[in-house]
Enzyme design. Structure first.
Site, PDB file in Angstrom:
ATOM      1  N   SER A  76      -5.641  -4.205  -0.090  1.00 32.95           N
ATOM      2  CA  SER A  76      -6.958  -3.882  -0.496  1.00 32.95           C
ATOM      3  C   SER A  76      -7.749  -5.077  -1.068  1.00 32.95           C
ATOM      4  O   SER A  76      -9.480  -4.692  -1.437  1.00 32.95           O
ATOM      5  CB  SER A  76      -6.848  -2.477  -1.819  1.00 32.95           C
ATOM      6  N   SER A 124     -10.575   2.450  -3.725  1.00 32.99           N
ATOM      7  CA  SER A 124      -9.533   1.801  -2.872  1.00 32.99           C
ATOM      8  C   SER A 124      -9.707   2.708  -1.232  1.00 32.99           C
ATOM      9  O   SER A 124      -8.691   2.939  -1.000  1.00 32.99           O
ATOM     10  CB  SER A 124      -8.262   1.300  -3.212  1.00 32.99           C
ATOM     11  N   ARG A 261       0.319  -4.204 -12.290  1.00 35.65           N
ATOM     12  CA  ARG A 261      -1.146  -5.552 -12.220  1.00 35.65           C
ATOM     13  C   ARG A 261      -1.606  -6.401 -12.419  1.00 35.65           C
ATOM     14  O   ARG A 261      -2.350  -7.229 -12.776  1.00 35.65           O
ATOM     15  CB  ARG A 261      -0.990  -4.869 -10.373  1.00 35.65           C
TER      16      ARG A 261
END
Length: 284
Positions: A76, A124, A261
């Protein structure tokens, strides 16, 4: 006459220093291995690499530069490029352009509704961007990918709505950072309007004197997970670009993968911001 000679020598020294700065900026970026980045990854029980590019300092920082040269599916994070192409082709007008739900239930509830461009990006929304890619078409997609010099994407009519999620498309962390720097610097060969819309769209956090922009990505294939977080941080002192690419270690709690992340990347950014930074200053 003596004063004129002194002034001439000073000008020569300034010119020489400027040329040296330019050479270092353009041709000789430094690479500094940061063991602290490795410790950040270890503490999160993940493997991979964090890459930070301090533009004004002309310095790359990473725990593993070899990993940063490996190509991975962009997942993404490709929504940045896909959005740019959507805007440039006129398929998207602004952040209020709508993606209409087709009524088919998806795994995330937030995708099961009409979403405007802004919300689709931040949610997303995979089906939204698959629709956008199909509307762009393989020929136009390849034309813009070549123009943007975005990684090594393999696109044709059979994979137009999934080439960034599966298959042979690849992009490295160095390529992600290079793409983001050119985007930030209005050097992608796209309209200023598109760049400005995207810069506003990509904001994740914004305070009085600093802004964090970026996009995450996550690929799950054959039991393997790869997570991305790419973007850049601006403050009064300059701009640093980043590309994090990680894989979970054995025993990792996958419920935390989405957030880890960002968390580890923010720690790495903070480490660079709080440490000594070697500035050459902006070159006009």
């Amino acid at each position: 006459m003596k004063n004129v000679l002194i002034l001439f020598c000073l000008c020569c020294l300034i010119l020489l220093n400027t040329n040296l700065v330019l050479a270092q900026r353009v041709f000789l970026p430094k690479k500094v291995k940061k063991t602290e980045f490795a410790a950040i990854l270890d503490s999160a029980n993940v493997s991979g690499a964090i890459l930070v590019w301090d533009f004004y300092g002309a310095t790359y920082y990473s725990n593993d530069f070899k990993h940063c040269k490996k190509g991975y599916l962009p997942a993404s994070t490709f929504k940045i490029a896909n959005s740019i192409i959507g805007l440039e082709t006129g398929l998207i007008q602004d952040e209020n352009t709508m993606f209409y739900w087709d009524g088919e239930p998806r795994k995330l509830d937030i995708w099961n509704q009409d979403l405007n461009f802004h919300d689709a990006f931040h949610a997303s929304c995979v089906p939204c961007y698959q629709e956008l890619a199909r509307n762009i078409g393989a020929d136009k997609m390849n034309e813009y990918l070549n123009k943007l010099n975005y990684g090594k994407m393999k696109v044709d009519s059979t994979n137009i709505d999934k080439f960034w999620l599966e298959g042979e498309s690849r992009i490295t962390q160095f390529e992600q950072v290079d793409f983001l720097q050119r985007f930030w610097d209005y050097d992608l060969g796209i309209s200023d309007s598109t760049t400005n819309i995207m810069k506003q769209l990509m904001i994740i956090e914004q305070f009085e004197y600093e802004t964090l922009r970026g996009k995450t990505g996550w690929v799950m294939r054959d039991g393997n997970n790869t997570g991305w977080f790419v973007g850049y941080h601006e403050d009064e002192e300059g701009v640093i670009f980043f590309a994090t690419n990680i894989q979970p270690n054995e025993g990792f709690n996958m419920d935390k993968f989405a957030e880890v992340r960002k968390e580890i990347t923010k720690k790495a950014i903070k480490l660079i911001l709080n440490g000594p930074r070697n500035y050459y200053g902006p070159i006009e």
